[in-house]
Design a protein around this motif. Structure first.
Motif, PDB file in Angstrom:
ATOM      1  N   VAL A   1       0.868  -1.178   0.000  1.00  0.00           N
ATOM      2  CA  VAL A   1       0.000   0.000   0.000  1.00  0.00           C
ATOM      3  C   VAL A   1       0.903   1.226   0.000  1.00  0.00           C
ATOM      4  O   VAL A   1       1.880   1.290   0.760  1.00  0.00           O
ATOM      5  CB  VAL A   1      -0.920   0.030   1.233  1.00  0.00           C
TER       6      VAL A   1
ATOM      7  N   VAL B   1      -1.986   0.986  -4.764  1.00  0.00           N
ATOM      8  CA  VAL B   1      -1.726  -0.360  -4.255  1.00  0.00           C
ATOM      9  C   VAL B   1      -1.081  -1.143  -5.393  1.00  0.00           C
ATOM     10  O   VAL B   1      -1.347  -0.888  -6.572  1.00  0.00           O
ATOM     11  CB  VAL B   1      -3.010  -1.063  -3.773  1.00  0.00           C
TER      12      VAL B   1
ATOM     13  N   GLU C   1      -6.334  -4.229   3.428  1.00  0.00           N
ATOM     14  CA  GLU C   1      -6.903  -3.680   4.657  1.00  0.00           C
ATOM     15  C   GLU C   1      -6.090  -4.097   5.878  1.00  0.00           C
ATOM     16  O   GLU C   1      -5.919  -3.320   6.823  1.00  0.00           O
ATOM     17  CB  GLU C   1      -8.358  -4.129   4.795  1.00  0.00           C
TER      18      GLU C   1
ATOM     19  N   VAL D   1      -5.021   6.511   0.697  1.00  0.00           N
ATOM     20  CA  VAL D   1      -4.166   5.641  -0.108  1.00  0.00           C
ATOM     21  C   VAL D   1      -3.984   6.249  -1.490  1.00  0.00           C
ATOM     22  O   VAL D   1      -4.949   6.658  -2.132  1.00  0.00           O
ATOM     23  CB  VAL D   1      -4.777   4.234  -0.220  1.00  0.00           C
TER      24      VAL D   1
ATOM     25  N   LEU E   1      -3.065  -1.826   5.983  1.00  0.00           N
ATOM     26  CA  LEU E   1      -3.423  -0.501   6.498  1.00  0.00           C
ATOM     27  C   LEU E   1      -3.612  -0.546   8.012  1.00  0.00           C
ATOM     28  O   LEU E   1      -3.170   0.360   8.732  1.00  0.00           O
ATOM     29  CB  LEU E   1      -4.695  -0.007   5.818  1.00  0.00           C
TER      30      LEU E   1
ATOM     31  N   GLY F   1      -0.209  -0.760   9.614  1.00  0.00           N
ATOM     32  CA  GLY F   1       0.460   0.530   9.587  1.00  0.00           C
ATOM     33  C   GLY F   1      -0.067   1.466  10.655  1.00  0.00           C
ATOM     34  O   GLY F   1       0.705   2.178  11.319  1.00  0.00           O
ATOM     35  N   ALA F   2      -1.385   1.477  10.860  1.00  0.00           N
ATOM     36  CA  ALA F   2      -1.990   2.347  11.874  1.00  0.00           C
ATOM     37  C   ALA F   2      -1.639   1.888  13.290  1.00  0.00           C
ATOM     38  O   ALA F   2      -1.575   2.711  14.214  1.00  0.00           O
ATOM     39  CB  ALA F   2      -3.493   2.386  11.680  1.00  0.00           C
TER      40      ALA F   2
ATOM     41  N   LEU G   1       0.806   5.218   0.679  1.00  0.00           N
ATOM     42  CA  LEU G   1       0.006   6.285   1.265  1.00  0.00           C
ATOM     43  C   LEU G   1       0.354   7.637   0.659  1.00  0.00           C
ATOM     44  O   LEU G   1       1.462   7.853   0.156  1.00  0.00           O
ATOM     45  CB  LEU G   1       0.206   6.334   2.781  1.00  0.00           C
TER      46      LEU G   1
ATOM     47  N   ALA H   1      -3.704   6.207  10.062  1.00  0.00           N
ATOM     48  CA  ALA H   1      -5.094   5.790   9.854  1.00  0.00           C
ATOM     49  C   ALA H   1      -5.894   6.848   9.123  1.00  0.00           C
ATOM     50  O   ALA H   1      -6.892   6.533   8.456  1.00  0.00           O
ATOM     51  CB  ALA H   1      -5.747   5.454  11.195  1.00  0.00           C
TER      52      ALA H   1
END
Length: 469
Positions: free
Chosen positions: A237, A316, A295, A313, A298, A301-302, A239, A309
């Motif tokens: 992913v 991908v 997902e 994005v 993500l 990562g959060a 960001l 969060a």
């Protein structure tokens, strides 16, 4: 439409390299500098069309490589050559450093052993940190952090300009790149006779740098492969650039025996990358992205940096790594047939590529072929694509901004097509310029790019051009 590769007449070369990924490009450069007449055979329409196009772009130190391994030796050699030559080639280096983050007491207990291994591997700049010390360097880290190991010299680079620079210098020295030239068969009769989809080639020696097809290429050369490629998919992913300020360093997990795990790291282009996954599959071509896995990335990562969060994005993607049934590099030399296989080069391939090229030349020297006079490298400096230096849009006379997300100019796109190794498909144009890689993923600029690239790509961007082709 310009053909991807000029018709291939039978010719004599000192070395045929099969595969134009980062390793093949580095090998071409090293042998061309050694005075060899080189041909690079690539079945795709552009370089980096296989595993090399998707990676985490980390310039590794080798701190966690297997002790006394060939991988460790070549990562260190490749890194040293990259740092020595990067200014003359226009290569990037974003000095971020890394933190190996421990999220449980059990993981924290393993950091000391990782540091000891790094010291035994000859890597300096390793410092054990408390959670508060680590958060002083990356304030956005979650309060769940237990401890960390700082690896001062792990940095990030532009992963596509480096191999392009290697091959550009090789071609400037007389090497030849054949695209859309799949190796079909080979036989050794005092020299190699290679049959490709673009014609026949004769060469005194051969290097298999075919990545995901390394075992299959060995079979086509008449060898019984001593390894089996087991493609390992990694999903990523990317960001938005707003995430960059929250992740000033590479954030690594405590590795397991199976995988290095999910990394959160800045990119040289001003984004933040989360990934990869590690999923074994049989398919060597298709690397799909899946909502559930993305997902999960993500969410991970959060957990590491909670502010992520709220960041949207940008993109991908998924890539395949040429894993094998064993963890280490699978390098084989066959002196009687003057053949070298560089197989099983997985996540450290970008860092080790120049070291692998040095190693291949040493193995080749043992074949006893006549030496050629070494040559001085011609000046090759590729334009900067990173956010750490001046970009073309900041200079007058660039013509227009074609891609507003990534601030790519018409002059940059035209220069890519007029370069020594021009792009063969849209992916190659993106990797040379960043065009279409931003927030809109080409929604606004693709029509202009299709117009500018008409007749210049083996795989046209415009649908109507593809129909005509």
């Amino acid at each position: 439409m310009r053909p991807a590769t000029p018709p291939c007449a039978t010719d004599d070369y000192d070395l045929a390299i099969i595969g134009a990924g980062v390793v093949g490009c580095a090998v071409a450069r090293r042998f061309a500098l050694a005075g060899a007449k080189v041909v690079v055979i690539e079945k795709g329409s552009d370089i980096l069309s296989g595993a090399s196009k998707a990676n985490s772009a980390i310039l590794h130190t080798g701190f966690d490589a297997p002790p006394d391994s060939l991988e460790l030796e070549l990562v260190k050699a490749g890194r040293a050559e990259y740092l020595a030559d990067r200014e003359s080639l226009g290569l990037s280096l974003v000095e971020t450093g890394a933190l190996v983050c421990a999220w449980t007491p059990e993981e924290a207990g393993r950091l000391e052993a990782i540091a000891a291994q790094g010291h035994a591997n000859g890597v300096e700049g390793l410092t054990l940190m408390t959670a508060s010390q680590a958060r002083a360097t990356v304030p956005g880290l979650s309060g769940r952090l237990v401890a960390a190991l700082e690896v001062r010299d792990e940095h990030i680079i532009d992963p596509w300009t480096a191999p392009l620079a290697y091959l550009t210098q090789a071609v400037a020295l007389g090497a030849r790149l054949l695209r859309q030239a799949e190796l079909l068969a080979g036989r050794y009769e005092g020299g190699w006779h290679l049959t490709t989809s673009a014609g026949d080639i004769r060469a005194r020696a051969a290097v298999n740098a075919a990545g995901l097809y390394g075992d299959e290429v060995d079979r086509r050369l008449g060898f019984a492969p001593d390894f089996e490629i087991r493609p390992r998919k990694g999903q990523f992913v990317v960001l938005d650039k707003a995430a960059f300020g929250h992740v000033p360093r590479i954030l690594l997990p405590v590795p397991t025996e199976i995988t290095k795990g999910v990394v959160v790291c800045p990119t040289a282009f001003g984004n933040v990358l989360i990934g990869p996954t590690a999923e074994e599959q049989d398919d060597r071509v298709r690397a799909t992205v899946e909502r559930e896995a993305l997902e999960a990335l993500l969410a991970r990562g959060a957990q590491i940096v909670p502010a992520l969060a709220a960041i949207p994005v940008t993109a991908v993607y998924a890539g395949l790594r040429p894993a094998t049934e064993k963890k280490h590099y699978r390098v084989t030399t066959r002196p009687e047939q003057r053949a070298i296989t560089l197989g099983g080069i997985r996540s450290t391939g970008l860092s080790a590529a120049l070291g692998l090229a040095q190693h291949a030349l040493r193995l080749h020297d043992a074949f006893g072929l006549p030496a050629r006079p070494r040559v001085d490298p011609p000046p090759v400096t590729l334009p900067n694509l990173t956010e750490t230096g001046a970009r073309d849009w900041q200079q007058p006379g660039h013509g227009e901004i074609v891609c507003h997300c990534e601030l790519v100019t018409r002059r940059e796109i035209e220069a890519a097509f007029d370069s020594t190794v021009p792009p063969g498909d849209f992916g190659g144009l993106r990797r040379r310029t960043r065009a279409g890689m931003g927030r809109c993923q080409g929604f606004y600029c693709n029509a202009r790019l299709a117009e500018m690239s008409r007749g210049r790509l083996a795989v046209p961007l415009a649908v109507e051009d593809r129909d005509e082709a």
